[in-house]
Design a protein around this motif. Structure first.
Motif, short mmCIF file in Angstrom:
data_model
loop_
_atom_site.label_atom_id
_atom_site.label_comp_id
_atom_site.label_asym_id
_atom_site.label_seq_id
_atom_site.Cartn_x
_atom_site.Cartn_y
_atom_site.Cartn_z
N UNK A 111 2.72 32.02 -125.72
CA UNK A 111 3.37 33.33 -125.71
C UNK A 111 3.04 34.12 -124.44
N UNK A 112 1.78 34.05 -124.02
CA UNK A 112 1.36 34.82 -122.84
C UNK A 112 1.83 34.19 -121.54
N UNK A 113 2.06 32.89 -121.55
CA UNK A 113 2.42 32.17 -120.33
C UNK A 113 3.91 31.79 -120.28
N UNK A 114 4.70 32.35 -121.15
CA UNK A 114 6.13 31.99 -121.19
C UNK A 114 6.83 32.32 -119.88
N UNK A 115 6.37 33.34 -119.17
CA UNK A 115 7.01 33.77 -117.92
C UNK A 115 6.57 32.97 -116.70
N UNK A 116 5.48 32.25 -116.82
CA UNK A 116 4.91 31.55 -115.67
C UNK A 116 5.71 30.28 -115.40
N UNK A 117 6.30 30.19 -114.22
CA UNK A 117 7.18 29.07 -113.91
C UNK A 117 6.41 27.75 -113.82
N UNK A 118 5.34 27.74 -113.06
CA UNK A 118 4.55 26.51 -112.89
C UNK A 118 3.07 26.87 -112.92
N UNK A 119 2.25 25.85 -113.18
CA UNK A 119 0.80 26.05 -113.10
C UNK A 119 0.22 26.58 -114.41
N UNK A 120 -1.07 26.74 -114.39
CA UNK A 120 -1.81 27.18 -115.57
C UNK A 120 -2.70 28.35 -115.19
N UNK A 121 -2.70 29.39 -116.01
CA UNK A 121 -3.60 30.52 -115.79
C UNK A 121 -4.94 30.17 -116.42
N UNK A 122 -5.87 29.78 -115.58
CA UNK A 122 -7.16 29.30 -116.07
C UNK A 122 -7.94 30.40 -116.77
N UNK A 123 -7.72 31.66 -116.37
CA UNK A 123 -8.45 32.76 -116.97
C UNK A 123 -8.00 32.99 -118.42
N UNK A 124 -6.69 32.87 -118.66
CA UNK A 124 -6.18 33.00 -120.04
C UNK A 124 -6.73 31.86 -120.90
N UNK A 125 -6.70 30.64 -120.36
CA UNK A 125 -7.21 29.49 -121.10
C UNK A 125 -8.69 29.64 -121.42
N UNK A 126 -9.47 30.12 -120.44
CA UNK A 126 -10.91 30.30 -120.67
C UNK A 126 -11.18 31.40 -121.68
N UNK A 127 -10.40 32.47 -121.64
CA UNK A 127 -10.59 33.57 -122.59
C UNK A 127 -10.32 33.08 -124.02
N UNK A 128 -9.27 32.30 -124.20
CA UNK A 128 -8.94 31.79 -125.52
C UNK A 128 -9.98 30.76 -126.00
N UNK A 129 -10.46 29.95 -125.06
CA UNK A 129 -11.53 29.02 -125.40
C UNK A 129 -12.79 29.79 -125.82
#
Length: 278
Positions: A111-129
């Motif tokens: 849901x948070x990354x739906x707008x991101x065309x390519x790549x991964x937001x590592x900070x969002x992933x780390x926060x959820x982890x």
């Protein structure tokens, strides 16, 4: 196994005395001596069926692996819930409850990354982890189901709010996509909502439900195993929320016109490639 009437409750349950912090309203070991809560166990087949169906459709439409992970998490939740209700053992209770937190984190990421065309937001992933790790560490220490329920409810609220904000944005640019998203949104909310109401009725009025089941003809008793409906409703709600995120992602990538929403048995939505017309 006896569907015609309850079995005598064994003095020594097959899986041993219950060690879970919750024992639901369904009477234990009354249908099958190998399954503590037969109806609460068997209704997890809804998770298996919808998760596998979703995985097949993700591969067929060649969408991103993030959605495959969502369905895998859903499958793990169903397996954990099956083992929990089958045994009423604490380790399998954790295998049911904690994957709910982990899987919803993946949905939050989508849901948070739906707008991101390519790549991964590592900070969002780390926060959820980090959130998952904290919930896990606290929960295994305090063993309070209400803590898990609040932690999971917070995640669901985040997905709902972000989804509604996405809908507002889509409404301005794509009427067809907006209509599909709204229908799936309310289907998912409705499935979760009805399941939540029945879950609470089962908890609050357990004594009344057990009395009712005891006087009903045997074939009618299972109809009032309300926690079993929780599994069916949440399985549908989880599945629909993932399809919602898949469709939203296509909208954000600008490729949604190549796809359409179809429905299995009128109710269950899935994404398919649209046939090209001249």
């Amino acid at each position: 196994m006896d569907f015609g009437g309850p079995l005598a409750v064994p003095d020594k349950p097959y899986w041993g005395q219950a060690t879970s912090t919750i024992d639901w309203c369904e009477e234990n070991y009354v249908v099958c001596k190998y399954i503590a809560e037969f109806w609460n166990t068997s209704t997890n087949l809804a998770f298996f069926a919808l998760a596998i169906f979703g995985m097949i459709k993700v591969r067929a439409t060649r969408q991103e692996n993030r959605f495959l992970f969502c369905y895998i998490a859903m499958l793990v939740v169903g397996l954990g819930s099956w083992l929990f209700h089958m045994t009423l053992q604490y380790q399998w209770q954790l295998a049911d409850e904690l994957p709910m937190v982990y899987g919803t984190c993946i949905c939050i990421y989508c849901a948070l990354q739906a707008d991101v065309k390519v790549g991964t937001d590592i900070y969002v992933a780390l926060a959820l982890f980090g959130y998952s790790a904290v919930v896990t560490l606290v929960y295994v220490q305090i063993r309070k189901p209400v803590f898990h329920q609040v932690a999971y409810g917070l995640e669901v609220a985040i997905v709902l709010v972000r989804s509604m904000l996405h809908q507002i944005e889509v409404r301005k640019t794509n009427a067809r996509a907006y209509s599909e998203l709204v229908q799936m949104f309310w289907l998912g909310v409705g499935a979760f909502g009805v399941a939540f109401v029945l879950w609470n009725i089962d908890n609050i009025f357990c004594a009344n439900l057990r009395t009712l089941r005891a006087v009903l003809p045997a074939p009618l008793g299972p109809l009032f195993q309300l926690h079993a409906y929780w599994h069916i409703g949440t399985a549908l709600g989880c599945y629909v929320s993932i399809v919602y995120q898949q469709y939203l992602r296509l909208v954000k990538l600008g490729t949604v016109d190549r796809f359409c929403i179809r429905r299995l048995a009128i109710v269950v939505p899935y994404i398919d490639r649209c046939e090209k017309t001249e």
